[in-house]
Design an enzyme around this catalytic site. Structure first.
Site, PDB file in Angstrom:
ATOM      1  N   PHE A  37      36.034 -23.124  81.599  1.00 11.16           N
ATOM      2  CA  PHE A  37      36.630 -23.690  82.817  1.00 11.16           C
ATOM      3  C   PHE A  37      35.527 -24.296  83.668  1.00 11.16           C
ATOM      4  CE2 PHE A  37      37.925 -23.573  87.260  1.00 11.16           C
ATOM      5  CZ  PHE A  37      39.148 -24.204  87.190  1.00 11.16           C
ATOM      6  N   ASP A  42      26.904 -23.633  83.760  1.00 13.03           N
ATOM      7  CA  ASP A  42      27.845 -23.628  84.877  1.00 13.03           C
ATOM      8  C   ASP A  42      27.880 -22.198  85.403  1.00 13.03           C
ATOM      9  OD1 ASP A  42      30.022 -23.369  86.526  1.00 13.03           O
ATOM     10  OD2 ASP A  42      31.403 -24.524  85.259  1.00 13.03           O
ATOM     11  N   LYS A  56      31.389 -21.118  94.451  1.00 11.60           N
ATOM     12  CA  LYS A  56      31.963 -19.820  94.817  1.00 11.60           C
ATOM     13  C   LYS A  56      31.028 -19.001  95.721  1.00 11.60           C
ATOM     14  CE  LYS A  56      35.572 -19.677  91.482  1.00 11.60           C
ATOM     15  NZ  LYS A  56      35.493 -20.372  90.209  1.00 11.60           N
TER      16      LYS A  56
HETATM   17  C1  LIG Z   1      35.823 -21.822  89.874  1.00  9.63           C
HETATM   18  C2  LIG Z   1      34.991 -22.474  88.859  1.00  9.63           C
HETATM   19  C3  LIG Z   1      34.770 -23.863  88.879  1.00  9.63           C
HETATM   20  C4  LIG Z   1      35.435 -24.775  89.870  1.00  9.63           C
HETATM   21  O1  LIG Z   1      35.026 -24.540  91.180  1.00  9.63           O
HETATM   22  P1  LIG Z   1      35.895 -25.157  92.379  1.00  9.63           P
HETATM   23  O2  LIG Z   1      35.129 -24.798  93.606  1.00  9.63           O
HETATM   24  O3  LIG Z   1      37.243 -24.519  92.300  1.00  9.63           O
HETATM   25  O4  LIG Z   1      35.982 -26.615  92.152  1.00  9.63           O
HETATM   26  C5  LIG Z   1      33.915 -24.405  87.931  1.00  9.63           C
HETATM   27  N1  LIG Z   1      33.325 -23.631  87.006  1.00  9.63           N
HETATM   28  C6  LIG Z   1      33.517 -22.307  86.954  1.00  9.63           C
HETATM   29  C7  LIG Z   1      32.802 -21.497  85.918  1.00  9.63           C
HETATM   30  C8  LIG Z   1      34.370 -21.668  87.864  1.00  9.63           C
HETATM   31  O5  LIG Z   1      34.585 -20.361  87.793  1.00  9.63           O
END
Ligand SMILES: *Cc1c(COP(=O)(O)O)cnc(C)c1O
Length: 396
Positions: free
Chosen positions: A134, A219, A248
């Protein structure tokens, strides 16, 4: 839909939301419109790393909102310099680009990798990503994500994101060709169900990237900022990635994200990247306050200890009920159940009286726990006791 004094119809319908409105939060606790309290093991989806409304953030907002909100990213401002210096000092990266969401940070990483491919690799642009990964909800990051069904909802996709299997090196090798510029992964797949990439896999990816002249992008939007017990999860694998994204926890609940890169990767020309709110002093002042709290002596050690405490509690629960077990890293953990009770447990937990419990079930047979990093062992024990009570009720 209407409930109580609220008419929520002016809000666009994007997801199923329960009939309650949260009005305040403090630490690990939330309170709704009716005064009912909830022990929060979601924390804005692993966002509020210091809990709800921590004094560090309240003070940073108060101070910075009286000084300077946003002079524009076309000018330097002090908090962004201070936070960038902290982040580069704590990591293997040299430069930071601030963003407003994880998806936007990942867009920046994708753009930087493609630009690097243009400059250094004859226009190579493909980025190998992973099934069940994700990376966000913009078009490019949805295309990079390996969520089932996402390849078609907003077709056509952004091109160039072939999907490999996590922890399977040959599946990555099979996808690499002359047009490949990078490999991008979450050190622990969060939304996918708390699935860690193994240390051997991370190290093998680094080696493969070096051999094939590829960038390694991590990421760390969910795993970064202390969530897994070290400031960044990549440290535990003993590798040096080329690009990292954060989101986050970096803002502790405020919209802040970042993309970091090693000096030799920073190939953006003026005008290639930007954004109205990027690196604004209000959010980066919050980020600096959050960083200092996480970097304080003993804090991350405490995260590791509480992560082990949670792990032991989940293992005991699994043993008691004949469930497969638990997995995760630091305070990002999941209970793996023997049946698809997840959604029902989430509903029952929220409905508990006198106070509810907020849990998340990313899959039917999985419960995910992402409490505040300063959650107490007492709060962990209270959660485990409530959860045990719910399971007892469901299995009678
Ligand atoms: C939550 C998340 C995102 C997206 O972040 P947003 O602030 O919602 O755009 C991208 N990568 C990972 C691994 C995430 O957990």
């Amino acid at each position: 839909m209407e409930f109580g004094q609220f008419n929520v119809n002016a809000l666009m319908e994007i997801t199923q939301r329960p009939d309650l409105v949260f009005v305040r939060g403090q630490g690990s606790w939330l309170e709704d419109h009716a005064g009912k309290r909830y022990l929060d093991f979601i924390q804005g989806w692993a966002v509020n790393c210091l809990g709800h409304c921590p004094p560090e953030i309240v003070q940073a907002v108060q101070k910075q909102s009286q000084l300077l909100l946003n002079p524009s990213p076309a000018f330097y401002n002090l908090p962004s310099i201070e936070l960038a210096t902290r982040l580069t000092g704590a990591s293997c990266f040299d430069r930071v680009f601030f963003a407003n969401s994880g998806a936007e940070a990942n867009e920046g990483a994708i753009k930087l990798a493609r630009k690097w491919g243009q400059v250094h690799k004859q226009g190579a642009f493909k980025i190998v990503t992973f099934d069940h990964s994700f990376h966000g909800r913009t078009l490019a990051t949805m295309s990079a994500s390996g969520k089932p069904g996402w390849s078609t909802i907003f077709a056509p996709q952004v091109d160039g994101f072939p999907k490999a299997d996590l922890n399977d090196l040959s599946s990555v090798e099979a996808l690499i060709d002359d047009q490949t510029v990078a490999i991008m992964l979450e050190p622990v797949q969060g939304e996918g169900g708390v699935i860690p990439a193994t240390t051997e896999f991370m190290q093998a990816l680094r080696k493969l990237a070096d051999e094939r002249k590829l960038l390694l992008i991590v990421d760390e939007v969910q795993t970064g900022m202390g969530r897994t017990g070290t400031m960044f999860a990549y440290e535990q694998a003993g590798v040096r990635p080329d690009i990292m994204t954060l989101g986050k926890g970096i803002g502790g609940g405020a919209p802040l994200a970042a993309m970091l890169a090693r000096e030799e990767i920073c190939v953006f020309k003026h005008g290639d990247q930007g954004g109205t709110y990027n690196g604004n002093p209000l959010m980066t002042a919050i980020g600096a306050a959050v960083f200092d709290a996480l970097a304080a002596p003993g804090f991350l050690e405490g995260v590791r200890e509480r992560g082990e405490h949670l792990s032991r509690g989940l293992l005991a629960l699994a043993a008691k009920w004949g469930m497969p077990g638990e997995r995760g890293n630091g305070l990002l953990r999941a209970l793996i159940m023997d049946r698809d009770d997840g959604p029902a447990i989430v509903d029952r937990a929220r409905a508990l009286a006198p106070h509810g419990l907020l849990l998340n079930a990313p899959r039917g047979n999985l419960l995910r726990f992402m409490p505040a990093l300063n959650v107490t062992t007492g709060e962990i024990d209270a959660m485990l006791e409530q959860l045990d009570g719910i399971i007892t009720g469901m299995r009678k």
